[in-house]
Design a protein around this motif. Structure first.
Motif, PDB file in Angstrom:
ATOM      1  N   PHE A   1       0.855  -1.212   0.008  1.00 38.76           N
ATOM      2  CA  PHE A   1      -0.051  -0.123  -0.023  1.00 38.76           C
ATOM      3  C   PHE A   1       0.975   1.301   0.011  1.00 38.76           C
ATOM      4  CE2 PHE A   1      -4.216   1.505   2.204  1.00 38.76           C
ATOM      5  CZ  PHE A   1      -4.607   2.050   0.781  1.00 38.76           C
ATOM      6  N   LEU A   2       2.004   1.331   0.733  1.00 37.71           N
ATOM      7  CA  LEU A   2       2.682   2.377   0.941  1.00 37.71           C
ATOM      8  C   LEU A   2       3.612   2.427  -0.440  1.00 37.71           C
ATOM      9  CD1 LEU A   2       4.322   1.978   4.460  1.00 37.71           C
ATOM     10  CD2 LEU A   2       2.892   3.909   3.879  1.00 37.71           C
ATOM     11  N   LEU A   3       4.175   1.629  -0.861  1.00 41.44           N
ATOM     12  CA  LEU A   3       4.493   1.870  -2.454  1.00 41.44           C
ATOM     13  C   LEU A   3       3.776   2.151  -3.343  1.00 41.44           C
ATOM     14  CD1 LEU A   3       7.028  -1.508  -1.876  1.00 41.44           C
ATOM     15  CD2 LEU A   3       7.771   1.035  -1.925  1.00 41.44           C
ATOM     16  N   CYS A   4       2.593   1.722  -3.425  1.00 37.86           N
ATOM     17  CA  CYS A   4       1.755   2.069  -4.522  1.00 37.86           C
ATOM     18  C   CYS A   4       1.151   3.769  -4.148  1.00 37.86           C
ATOM     19  CB  CYS A   4       0.392   1.109  -4.105  1.00 37.86           C
ATOM     20  SG  CYS A   4      -0.831   1.268  -5.490  1.00 37.86           S
ATOM     21  N   THR A   5       1.063   4.173  -3.068  1.00 39.90           N
ATOM     22  CA  THR A   5       1.048   5.425  -2.749  1.00 39.90           C
ATOM     23  C   THR A   5       2.328   6.135  -3.297  1.00 39.90           C
ATOM     24  OG1 THR A   5      -0.445   5.162  -0.722  1.00 39.90           O
ATOM     25  CG2 THR A   5       0.404   7.127  -0.883  1.00 39.90           C
ATOM     26  N   LEU A   6       3.441   5.870  -2.745  1.00 34.71           N
ATOM     27  CA  LEU A   6       4.801   6.607  -3.078  1.00 34.71           C
ATOM     28  C   LEU A   6       4.669   6.508  -4.880  1.00 34.71           C
ATOM     29  CD1 LEU A   6       7.266   7.493  -1.833  1.00 34.71           C
ATOM     30  CD2 LEU A   6       8.307   5.363  -2.325  1.00 34.71           C
ATOM     31  N   SER A   7       4.239   5.431  -5.440  1.00 34.95           N
ATOM     32  CA  SER A   7       4.264   5.220  -6.846  1.00 34.95           C
ATOM     33  C   SER A   7       3.547   6.492  -7.556  1.00 34.95           C
ATOM     34  CB  SER A   7       3.641   4.171  -7.439  1.00 34.95           C
ATOM     35  OG  SER A   7       3.582   3.980  -8.922  1.00 34.95           O
ATOM     36  N   MET A   8       2.247   6.820  -6.932  1.00 32.73           N
ATOM     37  CA  MET A   8       1.451   7.736  -7.360  1.00 32.73           C
ATOM     38  C   MET A   8       1.832   9.296  -7.052  1.00 32.73           C
ATOM     39  SD  MET A   8      -2.181   6.396  -6.056  1.00 32.73           S
ATOM     40  CE  MET A   8      -3.175   7.848  -6.519  1.00 32.73           C
ATOM     41  N   PHE A   9       2.617   9.220  -5.759  1.00 36.51           N
ATOM     42  CA  PHE A   9       3.287  10.528  -5.479  1.00 36.51           C
ATOM     43  C   PHE A   9       4.320  10.892  -6.831  1.00 36.51           C
ATOM     44  CE2 PHE A   9       6.504  12.884  -3.396  1.00 36.51           C
ATOM     45  CZ  PHE A   9       6.006  14.038  -3.227  1.00 36.51           C
TER      46      PHE A   9
ATOM     47  N   GLN B   1       5.693  13.770 -11.808  1.00 34.24           N
ATOM     48  CA  GLN B   1       6.122  13.195 -13.428  1.00 34.24           C
ATOM     49  C   GLN B   1       7.479  12.554 -13.325  1.00 34.24           C
ATOM     50  OE1 GLN B   1       5.600  16.736 -15.655  1.00 34.24           O
ATOM     51  NE2 GLN B   1       3.391  16.355 -15.821  1.00 34.24           N
ATOM     52  N   TRP B   2       7.935  12.031 -12.452  1.00 33.38           N
ATOM     53  CA  TRP B   2       9.153  11.032 -12.138  1.00 33.38           C
ATOM     54  C   TRP B   2       8.785   9.607 -12.671  1.00 33.38           C
ATOM     55  CZ3 TRP B   2      11.109  12.811  -6.589  1.00 33.38           C
ATOM     56  CH2 TRP B   2      11.555  13.898  -6.390  1.00 33.38           C
ATOM     57  N   GLU B   3       8.595   9.541 -13.854  1.00 32.96           N
ATOM     58  CA  GLU B   3       8.102   8.010 -14.474  1.00 32.96           C
ATOM     59  C   GLU B   3       8.801   6.995 -14.032  1.00 32.96           C
ATOM     60  OE1 GLU B   3       5.186   6.314 -16.922  1.00 32.96           O
ATOM     61  OE2 GLU B   3       5.329   8.608 -16.454  1.00 32.96           O
ATOM     62  N   LEU B   4      10.015   6.950 -14.101  1.00 29.01           N
ATOM     63  CA  LEU B   4      10.840   5.972 -13.742  1.00 29.01           C
ATOM     64  C   LEU B   4      10.901   5.681 -12.205  1.00 29.01           C
ATOM     65  CD1 LEU B   4      12.724   3.572 -14.645  1.00 29.01           C
ATOM     66  CD2 LEU B   4      14.578   5.150 -13.993  1.00 29.01           C
ATOM     67  N   ALA B   5      10.900   6.501 -11.320  1.00 36.04           N
ATOM     68  CA  ALA B   5      10.535   6.130  -9.822  1.00 36.04           C
ATOM     69  C   ALA B   5       9.113   5.824  -9.623  1.00 36.04           C
ATOM     70  CB  ALA B   5      10.880   7.498  -9.138  1.00 36.04           C
ATOM     71  N   GLY B   6       8.232   6.172 -10.468  1.00 36.78           N
ATOM     72  CA  GLY B   6       6.906   5.719 -10.264  1.00 36.78           C
ATOM     73  C   GLY B   6       6.892   4.412 -10.741  1.00 36.78           C
TER      74      GLY B   6
END
Length: 131
Positions: free
Chosen positions: A71-79, A84-89
């Motif tokens: 859940f945390l990583l998913c939220t971080l991905s959205m952030f 607009q940090w595509e690779l990090a997302g």
């Protein structure tokens, strides 16, 4: 990848965590009832159940931990995608999926152990019937 892609996992992860919490609560109640029922005299069968319950508690805690991590990583991905940090997302979303996979694999193992607990109870019923 858009911002909505990781958002699709939110309801699934939330429901999964709710299911894990329910499993934990049922197990905790079972342990309390077992403690009240047995008191000082612990039968051999109950000793087997205690080992099974301990293992299941550890597994459920791990299932919950990996679910929350997902859940945390998913939220971080959205952030990251919002910034607009595509690779990090994409990387954090992939890590979220891996954590979710681990959580589900542990859940499958916990279900197997739960079935073992039921078999122990069935053995007990069979022993009583034979005596």
């Amino acid at each position: 990848m858009t911002l909505t892609t990781p958002a699709l996992l939110f309801p699934a992860i939330s429901l999964l965590l709710l299911a894990y919490t329910n499993r934990f609560l049922v197990l905790a109640q079972l342990i309390r009832e077992l403690n009240e029922r047995e008191g000082e005299q612990v039968r051999k069968l109950v000793v087997r159940q205690i080992a099974n319950l301990k293992k299941r508690i550890v597994l459920i805690r791990s299932m919950q931990a990996y679910g929350v991590l997902s859940f945390l990583l998913c939220t971080l991905s959205m952030f990251f995608l919002f910034l607009q940090w595509e690779l990090a997302g994409q990387l954090s979303f992939a890590a979220s999926l891996v954590a979710l996979l681990l959580s589900l694999a542990l859940s499958l193992y916990e279900i197997q152990i739960s079935c073992d607990a039921i078999n122990i109870e069935l053995e007990s019923m069979q022993d009583r019937k034979e005596h």
